[in-house]
Design a protein around this motif. Structure first.
Motif, PDB file in Angstrom:
ATOM      1  N   ASN A 112       0.810  -1.048  -0.223  1.00 23.70           N
ATOM      2  CA  ASN A 112       0.190  -0.041   0.231  1.00 23.70           C
ATOM      3  C   ASN A 112       0.898   1.078   0.224  1.00 23.70           C
ATOM      4  O   ASN A 112       1.381   1.610   0.845  1.00 23.70           O
ATOM      5  N   THR A 119      -8.173  -1.605   3.113  1.00 26.04           N
ATOM      6  CA  THR A 119      -8.170  -3.276   3.031  1.00 26.04           C
ATOM      7  C   THR A 119      -8.284  -3.424   1.389  1.00 26.04           C
ATOM      8  O   THR A 119      -8.935  -2.853   0.628  1.00 26.04           O
ATOM      9  N   PHE A 120      -7.576  -4.393   0.938  1.00 29.89           N
ATOM     10  CA  PHE A 120      -7.571  -4.729  -0.600  1.00 29.89           C
ATOM     11  C   PHE A 120      -7.942  -6.061  -0.896  1.00 29.89           C
ATOM     12  O   PHE A 120      -7.928  -7.121  -0.093  1.00 29.89           O
ATOM     13  N   SER A 121      -8.703  -6.191  -1.887  1.00 31.38           N
ATOM     14  CA  SER A 121      -9.211  -7.431  -2.404  1.00 31.38           C
ATOM     15  C   SER A 121      -7.986  -8.094  -3.481  1.00 31.38           C
ATOM     16  O   SER A 121      -8.038  -7.549  -4.458  1.00 31.38           O
ATOM     17  N   THR A 123      -7.045 -11.478  -5.751  1.00 29.58           N
ATOM     18  CA  THR A 123      -7.463 -12.525  -6.424  1.00 29.58           C
ATOM     19  C   THR A 123      -6.047 -13.416  -7.327  1.00 29.58           C
ATOM     20  O   THR A 123      -5.649 -12.476  -7.936  1.00 29.58           O
ATOM     21  N   THR A 138      -9.656 -15.668  -3.479  1.00 26.80           N
ATOM     22  CA  THR A 138      -9.795 -14.540  -3.043  1.00 26.80           C
ATOM     23  C   THR A 138      -9.613 -14.134  -1.910  1.00 26.80           C
ATOM     24  O   THR A 138     -10.317 -14.825  -1.106  1.00 26.80           O
ATOM     25  N   GLU A 139      -8.744 -13.275  -1.521  1.00 28.87           N
ATOM     26  CA  GLU A 139      -8.730 -12.983   0.181  1.00 28.87           C
ATOM     27  C   GLU A 139      -8.590 -11.352   0.006  1.00 28.87           C
ATOM     28  O   GLU A 139      -8.136 -10.829  -0.638  1.00 28.87           O
ATOM     29  N   GLU A 140      -9.412 -10.842   1.411  1.00 31.66           N
ATOM     30  CA  GLU A 140      -8.989  -9.291   1.439  1.00 31.66           C
ATOM     31  C   GLU A 140      -8.044  -9.220   2.503  1.00 31.66           C
ATOM     32  O   GLU A 140      -7.999  -9.969   3.682  1.00 31.66           O
ATOM     33  N   PHE A 142      -5.747  -6.241   5.115  1.00 31.12           N
ATOM     34  CA  PHE A 142      -5.539  -4.937   5.475  1.00 31.12           C
ATOM     35  C   PHE A 142      -4.318  -4.750   5.467  1.00 31.12           C
ATOM     36  O   PHE A 142      -3.245  -5.501   5.938  1.00 31.12           O
ATOM     37  N   ALA A 173      -4.502  -4.511  -6.793  1.00 28.00           N
ATOM     38  CA  ALA A 173      -5.590  -4.909  -5.854  1.00 28.00           C
ATOM     39  C   ALA A 173      -6.318  -3.710  -5.580  1.00 28.00           C
ATOM     40  O   ALA A 173      -5.932  -2.685  -5.006  1.00 28.00           O
ATOM     41  N   ALA A 175      -9.351  -1.415  -3.812  1.00 25.50           N
ATOM     42  CA  ALA A 175      -9.632  -1.223  -2.368  1.00 25.50           C
ATOM     43  C   ALA A 175     -11.012  -2.007  -2.003  1.00 25.50           C
ATOM     44  O   ALA A 175     -11.845  -1.949  -2.973  1.00 25.50           O
ATOM     45  N   ALA A 176     -11.010  -2.805  -0.943  1.00 21.84           N
ATOM     46  CA  ALA A 176     -12.332  -3.555  -0.985  1.00 21.84           C
ATOM     47  C   ALA A 176     -13.181  -2.501   0.023  1.00 21.84           C
ATOM     48  O   ALA A 176     -13.048  -1.811   0.857  1.00 21.84           O
TER      49      ALA A 176
END
Length: 176
Positions: A112, A119-121, A123, A138-140, A142, A173, A175-176
């Protein structure tokens, strides 16, 4: 009590009554301040205040010397709550290790470079030797501002693990 004492007491009481009726104020921002923003002591009310009750109850204060006190702390910017409302840009993603039979997950690093936490997604597509997608995960995650966080993205379909030859991912990735 002597006649002189009564006269002094009457003069003191009269002075207080006159000051109270003329709008003497010990509030901040009026009167002669010391220049350090604390407003100094009291003073008389501003001569630009409209004390005429026949004006329909409206009041306009053109006293410019108290603008600092009235506006202090208002407005946007600075730190604190404003950063919470900002959303980060996309983070960069780097593949560290693809999934294998020994490690049924891909390991990636999410960086970041923004000035706010986010928080980012992330894949990852797991592909076979022919480039066909077998599975994806896929994971999120921080990631603090200016930081890098490793994350493991597991293969969901255990039967496809021995067939995985390649891990594909976007280099950014959202931002989630």
């Amino acid at each position: 009590m002597t006649s002189r004492g009564k006269t002094l007491r009457l003069a003191a009481v009269s002075t207080l009554v006159v000051l109270a009726l003329t709008g003497f104020s010990t509030g901040r921002g009026h009167g002669g301040g010391s220049g350090d923003g604390d407003g100094g002591g009291g003073g008389c009310s501003s001569s630009s205040q409209n004390h005429d009750s026949s004006s329909g109850g409206s009041h306009r204060d053109y006293d410019d010397d108290d603008d600092y006190d009235d506006d202090y702390g208002s407005g946007s910017g600075g730190s604190g709550g404003t950063e919470a409302s900002m959303s980060p840009d996309a983070a960069t993603v780097t593949l560290v290790d693809c999934a294998s039979e020994e490690t049924p997950y891909a390991t990636v690093e999410v960086a970041n470079t923004d000035t706010v936490d986010g928080t980012f997604s992330v894949t990852v597509a797991f592909k076979d030797a022919a480039g066909e997608e077998l599975d994806s995960g896929t994971e999120e995650v921080f990631v603090p501002a200016g930081g890098t966080t490793p994350v493991r993205i597991p293969v969901n379909d255990a039967e496809s693990v021995p067939l995985i030859e390649e891990c594909a991912l976007d280099s950014y990735a959202p931002a989630a």
